[in-house]
Design an enzyme around this catalytic site. Sequence first.
Site, PDB file in Angstrom:
ATOM      1  N   HIS A   1      98.721   4.682  23.133  1.00  8.61           N
ATOM      2  CA  HIS A   1      99.209   3.295  23.152  1.00  8.61           C
ATOM      3  C   HIS A   1      98.077   2.338  23.507  1.00  8.61           C
ATOM      4  O   HIS A   1      97.346   2.559  24.460  1.00  8.61           O
ATOM      5  CB  HIS A   1     100.352   3.143  24.156  1.00  8.61           C
ATOM      6  CG  HIS A   1     101.665   3.605  23.614  1.00  8.61           C
ATOM      7  ND1 HIS A   1     102.864   3.270  24.174  1.00  8.61           N
ATOM      8  CD2 HIS A   1     101.952   4.373  22.544  1.00  8.61           C
ATOM      9  CE1 HIS A   1     103.852   3.816  23.466  1.00  8.61           C
ATOM     10  NE2 HIS A   1     103.318   4.497  22.486  1.00  8.61           N
TER      11      HIS A   1
ATOM     12  N   TYR B   1     108.233  -3.908  29.392  1.00  4.02           N
ATOM     13  CA  TYR B   1     108.590  -4.196  30.786  1.00  4.02           C
ATOM     14  C   TYR B   1     109.299  -5.557  30.774  1.00  4.02           C
ATOM     15  O   TYR B   1     108.669  -6.570  30.428  1.00  4.02           O
ATOM     16  CB  TYR B   1     107.345  -4.267  31.670  1.00  4.02           C
ATOM     17  CG  TYR B   1     106.681  -2.924  31.924  1.00  4.02           C
ATOM     18  CD1 TYR B   1     105.838  -2.335  30.985  1.00  4.02           C
ATOM     19  CD2 TYR B   1     106.902  -2.236  33.121  1.00  4.02           C
ATOM     20  CE1 TYR B   1     105.232  -1.106  31.227  1.00  4.02           C
ATOM     21  CE2 TYR B   1     106.300  -1.002  33.370  1.00  4.02           C
ATOM     22  CZ  TYR B   1     105.469  -0.445  32.415  1.00  4.02           C
ATOM     23  OH  TYR B   1     104.873   0.769  32.657  1.00  4.02           O
TER      24      TYR B   1
ATOM     25  N   PRO C   1     107.480   3.462  40.619  1.00  4.99           N
ATOM     26  CA  PRO C   1     106.985   3.872  39.302  1.00  4.99           C
ATOM     27  C   PRO C   1     106.613   2.723  38.347  1.00  4.99           C
ATOM     28  O   PRO C   1     106.091   2.995  37.263  1.00  4.99           O
ATOM     29  CB  PRO C   1     108.137   4.698  38.715  1.00  4.99           C
ATOM     30  CG  PRO C   1     109.341   4.304  39.488  1.00  4.99           C
ATOM     31  CD  PRO C   1     108.893   3.844  40.828  1.00  4.99           C
TER      32      PRO C   1
ATOM     33  N   LYS D   1     101.633   4.877  38.043  1.00  4.50           N
ATOM     34  CA  LYS D   1     100.412   5.335  38.721  1.00  4.50           C
ATOM     35  C   LYS D   1     100.523   6.699  39.415  1.00  4.50           C
ATOM     36  O   LYS D   1      99.502   7.339  39.689  1.00  4.50           O
ATOM     37  CB  LYS D   1      99.999   4.304  39.797  1.00  4.50           C
ATOM     38  CG  LYS D   1      99.407   3.059  39.234  1.00  4.50           C
ATOM     39  CD  LYS D   1      97.968   3.272  38.801  1.00  4.50           C
ATOM     40  CE  LYS D   1      97.566   2.294  37.746  1.00  4.50           C
ATOM     41  NZ  LYS D   1      97.513   2.818  36.401  1.00  4.50           N
TER      42      LYS D   1
ATOM     43  N   TYR E   1      96.251  -1.091  34.871  1.00 13.72           N
ATOM     44  CA  TYR E   1      97.238  -0.250  34.187  1.00 13.72           C
ATOM     45  C   TYR E   1      96.566   0.944  33.502  1.00 13.72           C
ATOM     46  O   TYR E   1      97.035   2.074  33.592  1.00 13.72           O
ATOM     47  CB  TYR E   1      98.030  -1.076  33.167  1.00 13.72           C
ATOM     48  CG  TYR E   1      99.277  -0.377  32.656  1.00 13.72           C
ATOM     49  CD1 TYR E   1     100.527  -0.594  33.259  1.00 13.72           C
ATOM     50  CD2 TYR E   1      99.216   0.522  31.596  1.00 13.72           C
ATOM     51  CE1 TYR E   1     101.660   0.054  32.806  1.00 13.72           C
ATOM     52  CE2 TYR E   1     100.345   1.179  31.136  1.00 13.72           C
ATOM     53  CZ  TYR E   1     101.569   0.939  31.749  1.00 13.72           C
ATOM     54  OH  TYR E   1     102.691   1.595  31.298  1.00 13.72           O
TER      55      TYR E   1
HETATM   56  P1  RFL Z   1     105.070  16.836  42.778  1.00 17.84           P
HETATM   57  O1  RFL Z   1     105.175  16.655  41.326  1.00 17.84           O
HETATM   58  O2  RFL Z   1     106.176  16.355  43.640  1.00 17.84           O
HETATM   59  O3  RFL Z   1     104.824  18.380  43.030  1.00 17.84           O
HETATM   60  C1  RFL Z   1     104.910  18.952  44.319  1.00 17.84           C
HETATM   61  C2  RFL Z   1     105.261  20.406  44.144  1.00 17.84           C
HETATM   62  O4  RFL Z   1     105.280  21.045  45.411  1.00 17.84           O
HETATM   63  C3  RFL Z   1     106.412  21.876  45.481  1.00 17.84           C
HETATM   64  N1  RFL Z   1     106.719  22.069  46.908  1.00 17.84           N
HETATM   65  C4  RFL Z   1     106.482  23.207  47.583  1.00 17.84           C
HETATM   66  N2  RFL Z   1     105.951  24.388  47.195  1.00 17.84           N
HETATM   67  C5  RFL Z   1     105.862  25.385  48.126  1.00 17.84           C
HETATM   68  N3  RFL Z   1     106.296  25.244  49.415  1.00 17.84           N
HETATM   69  C6  RFL Z   1     106.820  24.069  49.833  1.00 17.84           C
HETATM   70  N4  RFL Z   1     107.232  23.942  51.092  1.00 17.84           N
HETATM   71  C7  RFL Z   1     106.930  23.003  48.902  1.00 17.84           C
HETATM   72  N5  RFL Z   1     107.405  21.726  48.989  1.00 17.84           N
HETATM   73  C8  RFL Z   1     107.273  21.186  47.772  1.00 17.84           C
HETATM   74  C9  RFL Z   1     107.475  21.141  44.705  1.00 17.84           C
HETATM   75  O5  RFL Z   1     108.514  21.995  44.250  1.00 17.84           O
HETATM   76  C10 RFL Z   1     106.652  20.576  43.555  1.00 17.84           C
HETATM   77  O6  RFL Z   1     106.597  21.446  42.445  1.00 17.84           O
HETATM   78  O7  RFL Z   1     103.720  16.169  43.356  1.00 17.84           O
HETATM   79  P2  RFL Z   1     102.278  15.979  42.684  1.00 17.84           P
HETATM   80  O8  RFL Z   1     101.795  17.258  42.069  1.00 17.84           O
HETATM   81  O9  RFL Z   1     101.470  15.293  43.706  1.00 17.84           O
HETATM   82  O10 RFL Z   1     102.522  15.002  41.444  1.00 17.84           O
HETATM   83  C11 RFL Z   1     102.942  13.660  41.647  1.00 17.84           C
HETATM   84  C12 RFL Z   1     103.811  13.189  40.494  1.00 17.84           C
HETATM   85  O11 RFL Z   1     104.844  14.119  40.268  1.00 17.84           O
HETATM   86  C13 RFL Z   1     104.424  11.803  40.744  1.00 17.84           C
HETATM   87  O12 RFL Z   1     103.488  10.963  41.380  1.00 17.84           O
HETATM   88  C14 RFL Z   1     104.869  11.112  39.441  1.00 17.84           C
HETATM   89  O13 RFL Z   1     105.903  11.803  38.831  1.00 17.84           O
HETATM   90  C15 RFL Z   1     105.288   9.679  39.720  1.00 17.84           C
HETATM   91  N6  RFL Z   1     105.807   9.000  38.519  1.00 17.84           N
HETATM   92  C16 RFL Z   1     104.954   8.487  37.558  1.00 17.84           C
HETATM   93  N7  RFL Z   1     103.625   8.622  37.680  1.00 17.84           N
HETATM   94  C17 RFL Z   1     102.790   8.171  36.690  1.00 17.84           C
HETATM   95  O14 RFL Z   1     101.562   8.325  36.817  1.00 17.84           O
HETATM   96  N8  RFL Z   1     103.252   7.577  35.543  1.00 17.84           N
HETATM   97  C18 RFL Z   1     104.568   7.398  35.351  1.00 17.84           C
HETATM   98  O15 RFL Z   1     104.941   6.901  34.286  1.00 17.84           O
HETATM   99  C19 RFL Z   1     105.473   7.831  36.378  1.00 17.84           C
HETATM  100  N9  RFL Z   1     106.786   7.705  36.213  1.00 17.84           N
HETATM  101  C20 RFL Z   1     107.163   8.921  38.305  1.00 17.84           C
HETATM  102  C21 RFL Z   1     107.622   8.260  37.129  1.00 17.84           C
HETATM  103  C22 RFL Z   1     108.064   9.477  39.195  1.00 17.84           C
HETATM  104  C23 RFL Z   1     109.409   9.396  38.951  1.00 17.84           C
HETATM  105  N10 RFL Z   1     110.256   9.985  39.916  1.00 17.84           N
HETATM  106  C24 RFL Z   1     111.337  10.815  39.618  1.00 17.84           C
HETATM  107  C25 RFL Z   1     109.868   9.977  41.311  1.00 17.84           C
HETATM  108  C26 RFL Z   1     108.960   8.160  36.872  1.00 17.84           C
HETATM  109  C27 RFL Z   1     109.855   8.727  37.771  1.00 17.84           C
HETATM  110  C28 RFL Z   1     111.284   8.581  37.407  1.00 17.84           C
HETATM  111  C1  PHB Z   2     108.211   6.825  31.823  1.00 18.05           C
HETATM  112  O1  PHB Z   2     108.009   6.941  30.597  1.00 18.05           O
HETATM  113  O2  PHB Z   2     108.928   7.638  32.444  1.00 18.05           O
HETATM  114  C2  PHB Z   2     107.610   5.697  32.549  1.00 18.05           C
HETATM  115  C3  PHB Z   2     106.724   4.843  31.896  1.00 18.05           C
HETATM  116  C4  PHB Z   2     106.163   3.779  32.576  1.00 18.05           C
HETATM  117  C5  PHB Z   2     106.488   3.568  33.892  1.00 18.05           C
HETATM  118  C6  PHB Z   2     107.360   4.422  34.559  1.00 18.05           C
HETATM  119  C7  PHB Z   2     107.921   5.493  33.890  1.00 18.05           C
HETATM  120  O3  PHB Z   2     105.949   2.498  34.535  1.00 18.05           O
END
Ligand code: RFL
Ligand code: PHB
Length: 391
Positions: A72, A201, A293, A297, A385
Amino acid sequence: MRTTVGIVGGGPAGLLLARLLHESGIDSVVLESRDRAYVERRQRAGILEDGTVRALRACGAGERMDREGLVHDGIELRFGRRSHRIDFPSLTGGRRVMVYAQTEVVKDLIALRLREGGPLLFEAEVRAVTGADGDRPVVHFVHEGRRQTLTCDYVVGCDGFHGVTRGAVPDGVLRTYTRDYPYSWLGILADVPPSCDELIYAHSPRGFALHSMRSPSVSRLYLQVPNGTEPDEWPDERIWDELDARFAIDGDWKLARGPITSKAVLPMRSFVAEPMRYGRVLLAGDAAHIVPPTGAKGLNLAASDVIVLARAFAHLRETGSAELLAAYSDTCLRRVWRAEHFSYFMTTTLHTDPGQSEFDTRLQLSQLDRIATSTAAATDLAENYTGLPIP
Ligand code: RFL
Ligand code: PHB
């Protein structure tokens, strides 16, 4: 069991770190509390920054991303019933982002890890990390019903916001900073081609909405909802009607509807824990910091932390110097705080606070108008971004 780097958590941070260490010839063990199917299905992020894309490619995890990911060149901002495009390459000297879901990044990294021989243990729940200030920290975990220990040179907590590794940093040392937001996101996946080429957005009098995507046939959409909302309060028809209302602009644009296959409510929080290192225990990704989110980031910060960390471990192995490891926390936190601010800025500029006055709304609209009409303001958004350089 014994290893050089014990990695707690097999999310994107833990899996990418294990891969980068493997590339430098450093052995590690990844302990993940969930099963493989759960980790591979957890719906989360969708946007990869330029630096994340390059790092995945460089470590051999980019093949399917380059085939299936969608490049994109910009995003659309909607407010005041008008639409404005922010063009990334022209504002940032060529940077773009990639739409490639976190679920797919995780699948690719797991497959690579298992192909290179692991070790990656699923359903291995870490209960505690001890000995952070000694020479050999120990990870205590339960696997297949048995209590076990993993003795390491270093332990990296990649166990997310609810993980246990942060607990290895003493209370008097750890400082935390938190901000909760007075709204949540209702996120859906729908089997319908996206109604746009780039993410939208939208600021509207009814609250924020975001149109994202997972593939040419699957849309991902979000609506701002009050905290405490249950997904059941939102039947499919109500969701589509509300999305229609929030994305509405003067002129023609139509939101295509389709079967909704997943619905979940996500709270929004900013959080930073400092320092990201104590003795021989280091924190990376959501274990150390989370962002709302809106700035896309979280996953990218997790990736940049472990890129910096893997380089520090490689430096230690090659030169015997722990200088980069000692600088890890400060190096990362500077970029973390920038992303915290950007995520806060995007969130508070686009959402409607329940207590918001008409004055507050006019300030938001003025800020959005500034971004839409000033190259300087648009450049600042585009640089943040698409991702600032990884130090
Ligand atoms: P994670 O992905 O939470 O992984 C942590 C892992 O540790 C495990 N764990 C354990 N394992 C062993 N023993 C224990 N005691 C444990 N406790 C926990 C868990 O099961 C898990 O597998 O952290 P990590 O690796 O630091 O990654 C971070 C990302 O997952 C998170 O920052 C993003 O998903 C945030 N986020 C977004 N980030 C972006 O860069 N771009 C996006 O578009 C974006 N959209 C989002 C998002 C997060 C969302 N949610 C649900 C919070 C959209 C959503 C909806
Ligand atoms: C997504 O595709 O899940 C998504 C994209 C952009 C955001 C947050 C989530 O800022």
